[in-house]
Design a protein around this motif. Structure first.
Motif, PDB file in Angstrom:
ATOM      1  N   ASP A 131      48.918  38.785   4.762  1.00 43.83           N
ATOM      2  CA  ASP A 131      50.276  39.286   4.549  1.00 43.83           C
ATOM      3  C   ASP A 131      50.745  39.032   3.122  1.00 43.83           C
ATOM      4  OD1 ASP A 131      50.370  36.540   5.073  1.00 43.83           O
ATOM      5  OD2 ASP A 131      52.303  36.645   6.102  1.00 43.83           O
ATOM      6  N   ALA A 132      50.358  37.897   2.543  1.00 43.71           N
ATOM      7  CA  ALA A 132      50.730  37.601   1.157  1.00 43.71           C
ATOM      8  C   ALA A 132      49.974  38.513   0.189  1.00 43.71           C
ATOM      9  CB  ALA A 132      50.445  36.138   0.837  1.00 43.71           C
ATOM     10  N   ALA A 133      48.709  38.807   0.483  1.00 40.06           N
ATOM     11  CA  ALA A 133      47.926  39.720  -0.363  1.00 40.06           C
ATOM     12  C   ALA A 133      48.534  41.126  -0.316  1.00 40.06           C
ATOM     13  CB  ALA A 133      46.467  39.753   0.095  1.00 40.06           C
ATOM     14  N   CYS A 134      48.972  41.553   0.866  1.00 38.15           N
ATOM     15  CA  CYS A 134      49.634  42.859   0.996  1.00 38.15           C
ATOM     16  C   CYS A 134      50.899  42.895   0.151  1.00 38.15           C
ATOM     17  CB  CYS A 134      49.982  43.136   2.456  1.00 38.15           C
ATOM     18  SG  CYS A 134      48.570  43.492   3.504  1.00 38.15           S
ATOM     19  N   ASP A 135      51.698  41.837   0.229  1.00 37.20           N
ATOM     20  CA  ASP A 135      52.927  41.767  -0.570  1.00 37.20           C
ATOM     21  C   ASP A 135      52.604  41.815  -2.053  1.00 37.20           C
ATOM     22  OD1 ASP A 135      54.455  41.587   1.704  1.00 37.20           O
ATOM     23  OD2 ASP A 135      54.733  39.413   1.572  1.00 37.20           O
ATOM     24  N   ARG A 136      51.587  41.082  -2.448  1.00 35.73           N
ATOM     25  CA  ARG A 136      51.195  41.005  -3.862  1.00 35.73           C
ATOM     26  C   ARG A 136      50.761  42.366  -4.385  1.00 35.73           C
ATOM     27  NH1 ARG A 136      49.828  39.707  -8.403  1.00 35.73           N
ATOM     28  NH2 ARG A 136      48.302  38.234  -9.153  1.00 35.73           N
ATOM     29  N   LEU A 137      50.082  43.151  -3.536  1.00 35.62           N
ATOM     30  CA  LEU A 137      49.576  44.464  -3.940  1.00 35.62           C
ATOM     31  C   LEU A 137      50.552  45.601  -3.632  1.00 35.62           C
ATOM     32  CD1 LEU A 137      45.909  44.000  -2.734  1.00 35.62           C
ATOM     33  CD2 LEU A 137      46.642  44.306  -5.105  1.00 35.62           C
ATOM     34  N   GLY A 138      51.553  45.331  -2.819  1.00 34.99           N
ATOM     35  CA  GLY A 138      52.501  46.372  -2.453  1.00 34.99           C
ATOM     36  C   GLY A 138      51.921  47.407  -1.509  1.00 34.99           C
ATOM     37  N   ILE A 139      51.019  46.962  -0.617  1.00 36.93           N
ATOM     38  CA  ILE A 139      50.380  47.863   0.338  1.00 36.93           C
ATOM     39  C   ILE A 139      50.529  47.291   1.746  1.00 36.93           C
ATOM     40  CG2 ILE A 139      48.708  48.765  -1.329  1.00 36.93           C
ATOM     41  CD1 ILE A 139      46.609  46.877  -0.101  1.00 36.93           C
TER      42      ILE A 139
END
Length: 62
Positions: free
Chosen positions: A12-20
């Motif tokens: 979930d943090a990686a998604c937030d970081r990438l905006g996907i």
């Protein structure tokens, strides 16, 4: 005192970081576009994998 940057991100943090979204992240991992690691039952994305992915996107747009 500064908090050190996380070296491994939960999905979930990686998604937030990438905006996907989560499904897009799974798509990218399955395609080998972004690396991930598994620790126990947790799938994590290294900060370096996020940076490399962003750099590849920037280079292909140039």
């Amino acid at each position: 005192m500064e908090t050190p940057t996380a070296k491994l991100h939960r999905l979930d943090a990686a998604c937030d970081r990438l905006g996907i979204g989560r499904s897009k992240l799974y798509e990218l991992m399955d395609a080998g576009e972004i690396r991930s690691v598994k620790i126990g039952r947790n799938r994590l994305v290294p900060e370096s994998a996020i940076v490399e992915f962003i750099e590849r996107l920037e280079n292909s747009a140039a």
